[in-house]
Design a protein around this motif. Sequence first.
Motif, PDB file in Angstrom:
ATOM      1  N   THR A 133       8.207  -0.572 -65.819  1.00  0.00           N
ATOM      2  CA  THR A 133       9.383  -0.874 -66.643  1.00  0.00           C
ATOM      3  C   THR A 133      10.180  -1.974 -65.960  1.00  0.00           C
ATOM      4  O   THR A 133      10.371  -1.948 -64.744  1.00  0.00           O
ATOM      5  CB  THR A 133      10.253   0.386 -66.821  1.00  0.00           C
ATOM      6  OG1 THR A 133       9.440   1.442 -67.350  1.00  0.00           O
ATOM      7  CG2 THR A 133      11.418   0.118 -67.749  1.00  0.00           C
ATOM      8  N   ASP A 134      10.686  -2.954 -66.726  1.00  0.00           N
ATOM      9  CA  ASP A 134      11.326  -4.138 -66.148  1.00  0.00           C
ATOM     10  C   ASP A 134      12.444  -3.791 -65.165  1.00  0.00           C
ATOM     11  O   ASP A 134      12.523  -4.359 -64.077  1.00  0.00           O
ATOM     12  CB  ASP A 134      11.891  -5.031 -67.262  1.00  0.00           C
ATOM     13  CG  ASP A 134      10.786  -5.785 -67.997  1.00  0.00           C
ATOM     14  OD1 ASP A 134       9.638  -5.777 -67.490  1.00  0.00           O
ATOM     15  OD2 ASP A 134      11.067  -6.356 -69.061  1.00  0.00           O
ATOM     16  N   ASN A 135      13.325  -2.880 -65.550  1.00  0.00           N
ATOM     17  CA  ASN A 135      14.481  -2.590 -64.706  1.00  0.00           C
ATOM     18  C   ASN A 135      14.255  -1.440 -63.731  1.00  0.00           C
ATOM     19  O   ASN A 135      15.144  -1.101 -62.953  1.00  0.00           O
ATOM     20  CB  ASN A 135      15.696  -2.253 -65.568  1.00  0.00           C
ATOM     21  CG  ASN A 135      15.450  -1.033 -66.437  1.00  0.00           C
ATOM     22  OD1 ASN A 135      14.635  -1.081 -67.364  1.00  0.00           O
ATOM     23  ND2 ASN A 135      16.132   0.067 -66.150  1.00  0.00           N
ATOM     24  N   ALA A 136      13.055  -0.830 -63.780  1.00  0.00           N
ATOM     25  CA  ALA A 136      12.793   0.332 -62.928  1.00  0.00           C
ATOM     26  C   ALA A 136      11.645   0.064 -61.964  1.00  0.00           C
ATOM     27  O   ALA A 136      10.842   0.943 -61.675  1.00  0.00           O
ATOM     28  CB  ALA A 136      12.504   1.561 -63.779  1.00  0.00           C
ATOM     29  N   HIS A 137      11.588  -1.176 -61.463  1.00  0.00           N
ATOM     30  CA  HIS A 137      10.548  -1.488 -60.486  1.00  0.00           C
ATOM     31  C   HIS A 137      10.779  -0.665 -59.221  1.00  0.00           C
ATOM     32  O   HIS A 137      11.895  -0.202 -58.946  1.00  0.00           O
ATOM     33  CB  HIS A 137      10.538  -2.979 -60.174  1.00  0.00           C
ATOM     34  CG  HIS A 137      11.869  -3.507 -59.740  1.00  0.00           C
ATOM     35  ND1 HIS A 137      12.829  -3.940 -60.638  1.00  0.00           N
ATOM     36  CD2 HIS A 137      12.418  -3.659 -58.513  1.00  0.00           C
ATOM     37  CE1 HIS A 137      13.900  -4.332 -59.985  1.00  0.00           C
ATOM     38  NE2 HIS A 137      13.684  -4.173 -58.700  1.00  0.00           N
ATOM     39  N   GLU A 138       9.735  -0.514 -58.468  1.00  0.00           N
ATOM     40  CA  GLU A 138       9.792   0.382 -57.308  1.00  0.00           C
ATOM     41  C   GLU A 138      10.934   0.005 -56.360  1.00  0.00           C
ATOM     42  O   GLU A 138      11.099  -1.158 -55.992  1.00  0.00           O
ATOM     43  CB  GLU A 138       8.471   0.361 -56.549  1.00  0.00           C
ATOM     44  CG  GLU A 138       8.415   1.381 -55.415  1.00  0.00           C
ATOM     45  CD  GLU A 138       7.042   1.490 -54.790  1.00  0.00           C
ATOM     46  OE1 GLU A 138       6.876   2.315 -53.871  1.00  0.00           O
ATOM     47  OE2 GLU A 138       6.124   0.749 -55.223  1.00  0.00           O
ATOM     48  N   GLY A 139      11.709   1.009 -55.994  1.00  0.00           N
ATOM     49  CA  GLY A 139      12.825   0.797 -55.077  1.00  0.00           C
ATOM     50  C   GLY A 139      14.132   0.453 -55.743  1.00  0.00           C
ATOM     51  O   GLY A 139      15.174   0.394 -55.086  1.00  0.00           O
ATOM     52  N   SER A 140      14.123   0.224 -57.064  1.00  0.00           N
ATOM     53  CA  SER A 140      15.345  -0.154 -57.769  1.00  0.00           C
ATOM     54  C   SER A 140      16.213   1.067 -58.060  1.00  0.00           C
ATOM     55  O   SER A 140      15.796   2.216 -57.897  1.00  0.00           O
ATOM     56  CB  SER A 140      15.001  -0.851 -59.085  1.00  0.00           C
ATOM     57  OG  SER A 140      14.377   0.078 -59.976  1.00  0.00           O
ATOM     58  N   SER A 214       6.512   5.725 -72.370  1.00  0.00           N
ATOM     59  CA  SER A 214       6.384   5.251 -73.751  1.00  0.00           C
ATOM     60  C   SER A 214       7.331   4.096 -74.059  1.00  0.00           C
ATOM     61  O   SER A 214       7.217   3.459 -75.105  1.00  0.00           O
ATOM     62  CB  SER A 214       6.640   6.410 -74.728  1.00  0.00           C
ATOM     63  OG  SER A 214       8.004   6.800 -74.714  1.00  0.00           O
ATOM     64  N   HIS A 215       8.280   3.829 -73.151  1.00  0.00           N
ATOM     65  CA  HIS A 215       9.240   2.732 -73.365  1.00  0.00           C
ATOM     66  C   HIS A 215       9.076   1.635 -72.311  1.00  0.00           C
ATOM     67  O   HIS A 215      10.027   0.907 -72.024  1.00  0.00           O
ATOM     68  CB  HIS A 215      10.672   3.272 -73.324  1.00  0.00           C
ATOM     69  CG  HIS A 215      11.066   4.032 -74.552  1.00  0.00           C
ATOM     70  ND1 HIS A 215      11.740   3.452 -75.603  1.00  0.00           N
ATOM     71  CD2 HIS A 215      10.865   5.333 -74.902  1.00  0.00           C
ATOM     72  CE1 HIS A 215      11.962   4.361 -76.546  1.00  0.00           C
ATOM     73  NE2 HIS A 215      11.435   5.514 -76.141  1.00  0.00           N
ATOM     74  N   GLN A 216       7.876   1.486 -71.778  1.00  0.00           N
ATOM     75  CA  GLN A 216       7.652   0.503 -70.724  1.00  0.00           C
ATOM     76  C   GLN A 216       7.924  -0.928 -71.173  1.00  0.00           C
ATOM     77  O   GLN A 216       8.270  -1.786 -70.362  1.00  0.00           O
ATOM     78  CB  GLN A 216       6.207   0.595 -70.217  1.00  0.00           C
ATOM     79  CG  GLN A 216       5.923   1.816 -69.364  1.00  0.00           C
ATOM     80  CD  GLN A 216       4.498   1.809 -68.818  1.00  0.00           C
ATOM     81  OE1 GLN A 216       3.892   0.754 -68.677  1.00  0.00           O
ATOM     82  NE2 GLN A 216       3.969   2.984 -68.516  1.00  0.00           N
ATOM     83  N   LYS A 217       7.782  -1.180 -72.458  1.00  0.00           N
ATOM     84  CA  LYS A 217       7.954  -2.550 -72.953  1.00  0.00           C
ATOM     85  C   LYS A 217       9.408  -2.873 -73.285  1.00  0.00           C
ATOM     86  O   LYS A 217       9.707  -4.023 -73.641  1.00  0.00           O
ATOM     87  CB  LYS A 217       7.067  -2.776 -74.170  1.00  0.00           C
ATOM     88  CG  LYS A 217       5.574  -2.678 -73.862  1.00  0.00           C
ATOM     89  CD  LYS A 217       4.729  -2.960 -75.086  1.00  0.00           C
ATOM     90  CE  LYS A 217       3.231  -2.878 -74.767  1.00  0.00           C
ATOM     91  NZ  LYS A 217       2.387  -3.159 -75.960  1.00  0.00           N
ATOM     92  N   ASP A 218      10.293  -1.884 -73.198  1.00  0.00           N
ATOM     93  CA  ASP A 218      11.705  -2.144 -73.468  1.00  0.00           C
ATOM     94  C   ASP A 218      12.297  -3.018 -72.364  1.00  0.00           C
ATOM     95  O   ASP A 218      11.894  -2.944 -71.204  1.00  0.00           O
ATOM     96  CB  ASP A 218      12.491  -0.836 -73.537  1.00  0.00           C
ATOM     97  CG  ASP A 218      12.131  -0.010 -74.764  1.00  0.00           C
ATOM     98  OD1 ASP A 218      11.193  -0.406 -75.476  1.00  0.00           O
ATOM     99  OD2 ASP A 218      12.774   1.038 -74.990  1.00  0.00           O
ATOM    100  N   ASP A 219      13.285  -3.840 -72.739  1.00  0.00           N
ATOM    101  CA  ASP A 219      13.954  -4.672 -71.733  1.00  0.00           C
ATOM    102  C   ASP A 219      14.702  -3.817 -70.713  1.00  0.00           C
ATOM    103  O   ASP A 219      14.819  -4.193 -69.537  1.00  0.00           O
ATOM    104  CB  ASP A 219      14.939  -5.635 -72.412  1.00  0.00           C
ATOM    105  CG  ASP A 219      14.224  -6.698 -73.222  1.00  0.00           C
ATOM    106  OD1 ASP A 219      13.043  -6.973 -72.921  1.00  0.00           O
ATOM    107  OD2 ASP A 219      14.844  -7.242 -74.151  1.00  0.00           O
ATOM    108  N   PHE A 220      15.230  -2.706 -71.165  1.00  0.00           N
ATOM    109  CA  PHE A 220      15.963  -1.817 -70.258  1.00  0.00           C
ATOM    110  C   PHE A 220      15.726  -0.377 -70.679  1.00  0.00           C
ATOM    111  O   PHE A 220      15.758  -0.044 -71.864  1.00  0.00           O
ATOM    112  CB  PHE A 220      17.471  -2.113 -70.287  1.00  0.00           C
ATOM    113  CG  PHE A 220      18.273  -1.158 -69.436  1.00  0.00           C
ATOM    114  CD1 PHE A 220      18.455  -1.408 -68.086  1.00  0.00           C
ATOM    115  CD2 PHE A 220      18.820  -0.009 -69.981  1.00  0.00           C
ATOM    116  CE1 PHE A 220      19.166  -0.524 -67.300  1.00  0.00           C
ATOM    117  CE2 PHE A 220      19.529   0.892 -69.195  1.00  0.00           C
ATOM    118  CZ  PHE A 220      19.711   0.633 -67.848  1.00  0.00           C
TER     119      PHE A 220
END
Length: 566
Positions: A133-140, A214-220
Motif C-alpha cells: 500500500t502506498d502510504n503503508a510501506h514497511e516502517g511507516s 483489498s485496498h492496496q491500489k488506493d492512494d491512502f
Amino acid sequence: MMSPYTEERPALPIHAAADLPRSYRNVYPVKSKFMIIWLPCLALFAIATGSFGSSTSYFRRSDISAKERPVIYTFFQLRTDVSAKNAGSEHTDMIDAWKRSWTEAGWDPRILSLEDAKNHPDYEKYAVSISNTDNAHEGSYDFMCFVRWLAMASHGKGGFMSDYDTFPLGLQATHALPNDGKFTSFQRHVPALISGSAPEWERMAKAVMEMAISHQKDDFYSDMLALNDIYNADETSYLQEELVVALPYKSHGVVDCDSSKNALAAHLSHSDTHKAIEGNLVEDKERSVLAFELIQDWNKQCGVLNTEGAPKPVMHTFFTQRTDVGGDPQEHQKLLDAWKTLWSEAGWETQVLTIEHAQQHPKFEQYSQMVQQVPNAKYGSFDYMNFMKWLAMSSTGQGGWLSDYDTFPIGLPATPVLPNDGQFTSFERHVPSLLSGNAEEWDRITAHVMDFAANKGQQVEYYSDMLALFDLYEKDDKAYIQYLQVTGFPYKDNQYGQVDCDVAKENHAIHLSNSVITRAMNDGMIQTNDRSVLAYELIQNWRNQCNTNSINDNINMDPSQANERQ
C-alpha cells in the motif's frame, strides 16, 4: 534527591516493596504541524473470565485486588522510515502520561512493540502485503498502525486496547469484558479504545489485514478506514459505541459534564487537540500536560457523575486541640482548613479523626493508661494525642491513608488501590507524616506502637510514636515498608518560590513540620511561619512551574528500585 528542608531523622535502609500490580479523527490524512514521528498505537487489557453483559454499565467499582490488576497494553514503536533524531520529547512524555494515568485508574500499563507483532504466525504474510500500500510501506506510520493489531492478537489473552493518547475517565479497572467479549469499539470506527475476547481479536486482526490487502491500489488507506469499511460491509461484524470523548470543554477550563458523564476515556488526537487550542478551550500546551489537566478538571467538576456509587479515596488526618496548653486554636484551624482544601483539590475526600474516634477503639482505656506512663505523654499533651491518632485510625475498621495535617499532596494519585497490596507503608521513613495500609495492617502496627510505648517509653525521659515506629523497624525491617517520598520545601538553592521540579517529581507530598519551618526561617528563605500560607503558595508554585502532570508513579516501584530511594 532530597530537599534540604526535610524532616531530620536517623538514616534508615528502605525496605524492599512489592511491585504493584487509571469528535472523531478525520478519515482522510491531514498534513499539519502535528506530523507524527513516534507512533501512538493500541492497547490490550489482559482479562480473566466474566463479562459485563450487553446491558450492564461500564462504570463499575473495581472487582479486583491490588494483586491482580488488569493489564493495559499500548503499542509504541519508533518509525524506521524517517529519522527521529529531532523528534523531541512529546511522545516520550505521552507514554509517561499514559502509564501514570492508567496506573492511577487501577490498571497495570505495559507496552507492546514490533517484536510482539512478529510473534504472530501470519506476520510475514501480512507485512509483505500491507507494505504494498502506498502510504503503508514497511516502517511507516500506517504500517505500524496495521501491525499493532497483530502484536495485540499475538498476546493471546484478549481484552481492551487503547491508543497511548487515550486516557481513562469513567472506565473502572475490571477483568470483565463488555458485551460478553464480542469485539467492541468505543469511538465508533476510531480504534482509540477497543475490547474483545482472544478469538475476537484474532478474527478482527485478520479482517483488518484482509481489508487492507483489498485496498492496496488506493492512494491512502489506514487501519481506521479498514475498521470503518468492515462495519459498513456488515454491521454485525463488531459493536460500535460512542463512549470516548476528545477534550470535552464547553468553555475555557469548564468541562461539559452532561456530554461527558458517560465517557469511558478521552482521546487527545492531534486534530482534536489542535481544534480545542484554536477554539480557546485549552491552553497551547503539550498533550501530556493537557491530559492531566483534563483528568483533574473532569474529576473535580464531574466527579459525582463518573461512577455509580464509587466514592473518592479518603485521606484521613487526626486533630484534637491539646488540653495541656493554651496555644492558638486559630492557627491550627487555618492549617487544618488548608489541609482539607489542598487534598480535596487533588481528588481526595478528607476526613478529620478526633479523640472521640480513638475512644471507640476496644482497647482505648488500656492503651490510654499505658501511654500516660510515658513521661512526656500525659493526658491531653501533644505526644499523647500523637499516640491516640493510631487508635483513631485503627478504630475506623477500614484502613486506608493517614497524613499529618501539615502534610500536603504534590502528585500522589487519588486511587482507592492501596500500595503494596495493603501492607503497612510509611512514605517518610519512620516519620508518620504519610501512611497507608489495610485495616488488618493498621490494627497490627497500632498494637506494636502501643507496646513500644508501654515497654520502652517508660524507661526513657522522652518517647513518641515516631520513635516507636523507628524502633519497630530497627527490631524487624520487615515489619513494614519504608519509602522516602515526602519532602520539605522543594525549592532550588534555598530560593523561595523556585520549585525544583526534579525533587518534587520524586515525592508524593510535602511535610511542613515545625522543624522544617524553623530551619527555613533561620536560613532567611521564608519571611513568615504561617504554614497555611506557605502551603498554599508552595502548591500553587508547584502547579505552575511543574505543569501538575508529575503524578508520581514511584508508588509502583519494584524491590530493586525501592532501595535506590534512600
